[in-house]
Enzyme design. Structure first.
Site, PDB file in Angstrom:
ATOM      1  CD  GLU A  20      25.865  -2.667 -58.154  1.00  0.00           C
ATOM      2  OE1 GLU A  20      25.477  -3.254 -59.189  1.00  0.00           O
ATOM      3  OE2 GLU A  20      26.102  -3.277 -57.096  1.00  0.00           O
ATOM      4  CB  CYS A  49      24.146  -0.319 -66.374  1.00  0.00           C
ATOM      5  SG  CYS A  49      23.002   0.410 -65.224  1.00  0.00           S
TER       6      CYS A  49
HETATM    7  P1  NAD Z   1      33.893   4.587 -66.446  1.00  0.00           P
HETATM    8  O1  NAD Z   1      34.295   3.368 -65.700  1.00  0.00           O
HETATM    9  O2  NAD Z   1      34.695   4.992 -67.607  1.00  0.00           O
HETATM   10  O3  NAD Z   1      33.901   5.848 -65.454  1.00  0.00           O
HETATM   11  C1  NAD Z   1      33.146   5.863 -64.267  1.00  0.00           C
HETATM   12  C2  NAD Z   1      33.816   6.797 -63.284  1.00  0.00           C
HETATM   13  O4  NAD Z   1      35.064   6.237 -62.906  1.00  0.00           O
HETATM   14  C3  NAD Z   1      34.110   8.182 -63.829  1.00  0.00           C
HETATM   15  O5  NAD Z   1      33.832   9.143 -62.835  1.00  0.00           O
HETATM   16  C4  NAD Z   1      35.591   8.115 -64.109  1.00  0.00           C
HETATM   17  O6  NAD Z   1      36.225   9.357 -64.048  1.00  0.00           O
HETATM   18  C5  NAD Z   1      36.062   7.228 -62.988  1.00  0.00           C
HETATM   19  N1  NAD Z   1      37.367   6.592 -63.193  1.00  0.00           N
HETATM   20  C6  NAD Z   1      38.002   6.306 -64.344  1.00  0.00           C
HETATM   21  N2  NAD Z   1      39.170   5.705 -64.093  1.00  0.00           N
HETATM   22  C7  NAD Z   1      39.282   5.591 -62.754  1.00  0.00           C
HETATM   23  C8  NAD Z   1      40.265   5.034 -61.882  1.00  0.00           C
HETATM   24  N3  NAD Z   1      41.390   4.482 -62.312  1.00  0.00           N
HETATM   25  N4  NAD Z   1      40.011   5.075 -60.559  1.00  0.00           N
HETATM   26  C9  NAD Z   1      38.882   5.623 -60.068  1.00  0.00           C
HETATM   27  N5  NAD Z   1      37.930   6.169 -60.853  1.00  0.00           N
HETATM   28  C10 NAD Z   1      38.135   6.151 -62.172  1.00  0.00           C
HETATM   29  O7  NAD Z   1      32.365   4.399 -66.816  1.00  0.00           O
HETATM   30  P2  NAD Z   1      31.424   5.412 -67.632  1.00  0.00           P
HETATM   31  O8  NAD Z   1      31.780   5.362 -69.074  1.00  0.00           O
HETATM   32  O9  NAD Z   1      31.377   6.726 -66.951  1.00  0.00           O
HETATM   33  O10 NAD Z   1      29.993   4.760 -67.404  1.00  0.00           O
HETATM   34  C11 NAD Z   1      29.464   3.759 -68.209  1.00  0.00           C
HETATM   35  C12 NAD Z   1      29.568   2.423 -67.525  1.00  0.00           C
HETATM   36  O11 NAD Z   1      28.888   2.460 -66.280  1.00  0.00           O
HETATM   37  C13 NAD Z   1      28.927   1.300 -68.308  1.00  0.00           C
HETATM   38  O12 NAD Z   1      29.758   0.170 -68.268  1.00  0.00           O
HETATM   39  C14 NAD Z   1      27.633   1.036 -67.544  1.00  0.00           C
HETATM   40  O13 NAD Z   1      27.121  -0.254 -67.699  1.00  0.00           O
HETATM   41  C15 NAD Z   1      28.047   1.323 -66.146  1.00  0.00           C
HETATM   42  N6  NAD Z   1      26.909   1.642 -65.287  1.00  0.00           N
HETATM   43  C16 NAD Z   1      26.512   0.712 -64.372  1.00  0.00           C
HETATM   44  C17 NAD Z   1      25.421   0.960 -63.561  1.00  0.00           C
HETATM   45  C18 NAD Z   1      24.953  -0.047 -62.538  1.00  0.00           C
HETATM   46  O14 NAD Z   1      24.154   0.309 -61.676  1.00  0.00           O
HETATM   47  N7  NAD Z   1      25.419  -1.275 -62.593  1.00  0.00           N
HETATM   48  C19 NAD Z   1      24.735   2.173 -63.685  1.00  0.00           C
HETATM   49  C20 NAD Z   1      25.182   3.108 -64.623  1.00  0.00           C
HETATM   50  C21 NAD Z   1      26.280   2.825 -65.414  1.00  0.00           C
END
Ligand code: NAD
Length: 518
Positions: free
Chosen positions: A287, A321
């Site tokens: 997501e 999001c």
């Molecule tokens: P992000 O992608 O930077 O990080 C999310 C997670 O991924 C963190 O735990 C991070 O450590 C991990 N991560 C980073 N690099 C990785 C890799 N190479 N492999 C595996 N994991 C890795 O996102 P964020 O800044 O934490 O969150 C904000 C984003 O999340 C926004 O884009 C928002 O729209 C989205 N979001 C979506 C939903 C939904 O339900 N669609 C809900 C909440 C947030």
């Protein structure tokens, strides 16, 4: 199991002085436990690491909320091993017993509600009402997924041919890696993990580096609820250091991810590659981001529309999001709606949720990198269109505060196309309803969308043609309720997995068909 029917956990009433008192007291208690250290938890054992995540209060970055051990590949490997071994027993544990752990987790969250709210205020910069909505959502996930597991535990009905019996039922998959964002550090982390666990899988649970203390609290709840050692393994760490390792490993069966499009696509790509000893096609539940639009047509209730635009755009400083980041206004009502939006946005109270009361509407953004990112987009927006409100972030050393900001721009502007994830709203004028819908759909994302209208034809058109996973009419577009508004997006917003919906748990299981001829 004789459970009462599912219903959503009610929100706290902040006009009740007892709740305000309880929150102030929790803020004080949590305030006196800041700065503690939290280890990893692998197979029930506390593990210290060389690396450390220092988590701070975004409203007061000099205040350390906690120090959390940061896993390296070594600990990620240990966790995958433990989860693999524990799968043998957990996958054979009765679904009822698994469901009871979620029910107990729900009870624990309710008992620790104010404490969790206070952590969310300190580490997430959440206002009281936003923190409360999130904690209530976590309760809902536990209550809903436990009932869903009971509904699905014997499989579902299919047809049989004469002389045969066909059965269709679900089996656990294996080791899941749950990777969560910081914006719903209780609800999303617990929701993804509990869905994986109740369906009989074991989990390596990775919270966001920005909310790892809350991640440790979530782990405490799973332990207190009786999840056996090794079922949930708490592996905080930097995504850049352990993310690829966890995703690529041959022991990983599925990845349940919520976060940005960039990370989600990377996970999807890495998970698709078969590596040595891998015996399955990994499943990715992802997501991702959004660029969510609200359309206001010429028949709409303009006061209600303006109020819901402001609530959807600036709640939790736009860091949802589902947040409205585009308001597409029919030319005939454009000026009226704009005036009302500006008036309501100006009335929002900005402040530190840890210091202020329930009347604070807008807190800080989560972190320095996020502050930088949003500030950069604000600079871009200033050049792309007219700044109608805000636009002047403060000094980040005193808190990552960004005021509610409003731009009037063309639909092709960068700020109208890319996810900003801050309190920044783009106003776009449309010629008519079809034009508005075209503008709304002209974006790679497709998470939430809204239409304010009294025109039945417009609503019916949008019902089918609005390209978003969650479309809301004549109301705000944030705050999806578990079991009531299953949540997940189209396009680049993810795999449309619909958390909190009837199709979610089967994503974590293998559907099996067994046919016996008599
Ligand atoms: P992000 O992608 O930077 O990080 C999310 C997670 O991924 C963190 O735990 C991070 O450590 C991990 N991560 C980073 N690099 C990785 C890799 N190479 N492999 C595996 N994991 C890795 O996102 P964020 O800044 O934490 O969150 C904000 C984003 O999340 C926004 O884009 C928002 O729209 C989205 N979001 C979506 C939903 C939904 O339900 N669609 C809900 C909440 C947030």
């Amino acid at each position: 199991m004789g459970l009462i029917p599912y219903k959503n956990e009610p929100y706290l009433d902040w006009s009740d002085e007892a709740n305000v008192e309880a929150m102030r007291s929790a803020l004080q208690d949590v305030g006196s436990s800041l700065g503690e250290s939290y280890p990893l938890v692998i197979g029930g054992k506390r593990i210290e690491t060389d690396g450390e995540i220092v988590s701070v209060n975004p409203a007061n970055p000099s205040q350390v909320v906690g120090r959390v051990a940061a896993a390296s590949e070594r600990e990620a490997d240990m966790a995958l091993d433990k989860a693999t071994a524990t799968f043998e027993t957990w996958s054979r544990t009765a679904p009822e017993a698994r469901a009871r752990i979620l029910l107990r987790a729900s009870a624990i969250i309710k008992r620790r509600r104010f404490e969790l709210l206070a952590w969310a205020a300190h580490e997430g910069g959440k206002t009281w009402a936003e923190a409360d909505a999130e904690v209530a959502e976590a309760v809902d996930f536990m209550e809903y997924y436990s009932r869903e597991m009971l509904r699905l535990k014997d499989g579902v009905e299919i047809y049989s041919v004469p002389g045969e019996e066909s059965r269709y039922f679900y089996q656990p998959m294996g080791v899941g890696v749950t990777i969560a964002p910081w914006n719903f550090p209780v609800a999303i982390l617990m929701g993804m993990t509990s869905a994986a666990v109740v369906t009989g899988n074991t989990v390596v649970m990775k919270p966001s580096e920005f909310t790892s203390v809350i991640g440790a609290k979530v782990m405490e709840i799973f332990e207190e609820a009786g999840a056996p050692e090794g079922v949930v393994n708490f592996v905080p760490g930097y995504g850049s250091e352990i993310g690829d390792y966890l995703v690529q490993d041959a022991r990983t069966r599925f990845i349940s991810f919520t976060g940005s499009m960039k990370t989600g696509l990377r996970i999807n790509e890495l998970a698709a590659r078969q590596i040595e000893n891998q015996r399955w096609v990994k499943r990715v539940i992802a997501e991702m981001g959004g660029k969510d639009a609200m359309i206001i047509d010429d028949s709409a209730d303009l006061d209600a529309a303006a109020a819901d635009i402001v609530a959807s755009a600036y709640g939790y400083s736009g860091q949802k999001c589902s947040a409205a980041s585009r308001a597409i206004l029919h030319a005939d009502v454009h000026d009226d709606v704009l005036e009302k939006v500006i008036e309501k946005a100006k009335a929002l109270k900005i402040g530190a949720p840890t210091e202020g009361g329930p009347d604070v509407n807008v807190g800080p953004v989560i972190s320095e990198p996020q502050f930088e990112k949003v500030t950069n987009y604000i600079d871009v927006g200033k050049n792309e269109g007219e700044t109608l409100l805000g636009g002047d972030p403060g000094d980040p050393s005193e808190g990552y505060f960004v005021p509610p900001t409003l731009f009037e721009v063309d639909s092709t502007a960068t700020v109208a196309q890319e996810e900003i994830f801050g309190p920044v709203l783009s106003i776009i004028q449309a010629r008519d309803f079809e034009d508005a819908l075209h503008i709304a759909n002209d974006n790679p994302y497709g998470l939430t969308g809204g239409v304010y209208s009294r025109n039945r034809d417009h609503l019916e058109l949008a019902r089918h043609e609005f390209r978003a996973g969650n479309v809301y009419f004549n109301r705000k577009i944030t705050g999806a309720l578990v079991g009531v508004q299953p949540f997940g997006g189209f396009g680049m917003s993810g795999t449309d997995s619909k958390a909190g919906g009837p199709d979610y748990l089967p994503l974590h299981m293998l559907a099996k068909t067994v046919v016996e001829r008599f």
